[in-house]
Design a protein around this motif. Structure first.
Motif, short mmCIF file in Angstrom:
data_model
loop_
_atom_site.label_atom_id
_atom_site.label_comp_id
_atom_site.label_asym_id
_atom_site.label_seq_id
_atom_site.Cartn_x
_atom_site.Cartn_y
_atom_site.Cartn_z
N PRO A 41 3.31 -7.66 5.71
CA PRO A 41 4.76 -7.57 5.48
C PRO A 41 5.11 -7.17 4.05
N ALA A 42 4.21 -7.42 3.11
CA ALA A 42 4.49 -7.06 1.72
C ALA A 42 4.57 -5.55 1.52
N HIS A 43 4.07 -4.78 2.49
CA HIS A 43 4.11 -3.32 2.38
C HIS A 43 5.41 -2.72 2.91
N ALA A 44 6.29 -3.57 3.43
CA ALA A 44 7.53 -3.06 4.04
C ALA A 44 8.37 -2.26 3.05
N ALA A 45 8.44 -2.71 1.81
CA ALA A 45 9.28 -2.01 0.83
C ALA A 45 8.78 -0.60 0.57
N ASP A 46 7.46 -0.43 0.54
CA ASP A 46 6.90 0.92 0.33
C ASP A 46 7.27 1.84 1.48
N GLU A 48 9.91 1.50 3.49
CA GLU A 48 11.35 1.76 3.44
C GLU A 48 11.69 2.77 2.35
N ARG A 49 10.93 2.75 1.27
CA ARG A 49 11.18 3.66 0.15
C ARG A 49 11.06 5.12 0.57
#
Length: 224
Positions: A41-46, A48-49
């Motif tokens: 889940p920590a990769h979600a921001a990448d 979304e970017r």
């Protein structure tokens, strides 16, 4: 990349990979929807970017039914997942082979096609000097390619050469069988984005390297 008048929903399996993130950015910029399957889940921001929509799912421990349910709908599933360097033979099997089978099962349920990333020379047993991990990788990828061809789903297999982080030239060489050589991840991502938008290429398996032909033209020539 040609912009399609029809939006395609893409399931990007292994959505946090270097090629996957590049392809997601290209596809979403062209107006397509990308559902990026990630384990962490920590990769979600990448994700979304670059315009993707994160779908958190552990591919190694999920069934085709669970993957299809998590995606909801997709026109094309891009299998860009891989156990990665240093992961050992066991995870080469569970990710690169079994993960591909899970993706095929999901595609069958969704009525989607599969675009699968393989590599040049996948059918050739590597020399012992390459080590047991690479031999396991070769076996897993080759088994995945053979399974996809026999799966009954619509498919395309893209076999890049040695991946580099060089800036993409936008020019490649493609063909049924090429000698080994380098290809930038940028160029692989651009080819994937073109292939996703070209349903007329179903049933094609091809090698690709950095080369002299514009990517759009090179992909168009495959279908001519």
């Amino acid at each position: 990349m040609n912009e399609s008048s029809q939006m395609i929903t893409v399931g990007m399996i292994g959505g946090h990979g270097q090629i996957a993130l590049r392809a997601t950015k290209l596809l979403t910029a062209a107006g397509h929807r990308v559902l990026s399957v990630i384990r962490n889940p920590a990769h979600a921001a990448d994700v979304e970017r670059v315009g993707g929509e994160p779908v958190v799912l552990d591919l190694e421990h999920s069934s085709g039914e669970e993957l299809a349910r998590a995606l909801g709908a997709a026109d094309t599933l891009v299998f860009a997942a891989g156990a990665g360097p240093g992961s050992g033979p066991e995870r080469k099997e569970t990710v690169d082979h079994q993960g591909a089978l899970t993706t095929m099962a999901a595609a069958a349920l969704l009525g989607a096609r599969v675009v699968q990333i393989s590599y040049i020379g996948v059918a050739i047993e590597p020399p012992a000097s390459m080590g047991v991990d690479f031999a396991a990788y070769q076996r897993a990828k080759y088994a995945a390619d053979l399974a996809l061809e026999a799966s009954g789903v619509r498919w395309v297999i893209v076999r890049p050469g040695t991946l580099t982080d060089e800036r993409g030239s936008g020019r490649v060489t493609v063909g049924a069988t090429l000698d080994r050589g380098p290809v930038s991840r940028d160029n692989v991502a651009r080819v994937l984005a073109e292939v996703v938008a070209r349903p007329d290429l179903d049933g094609f398996a091809f090698d690709m390297l950095d080369g002299d032909t514009d990517i759009e033209q090179a992909v168009a020539d495959l279908g001519s």
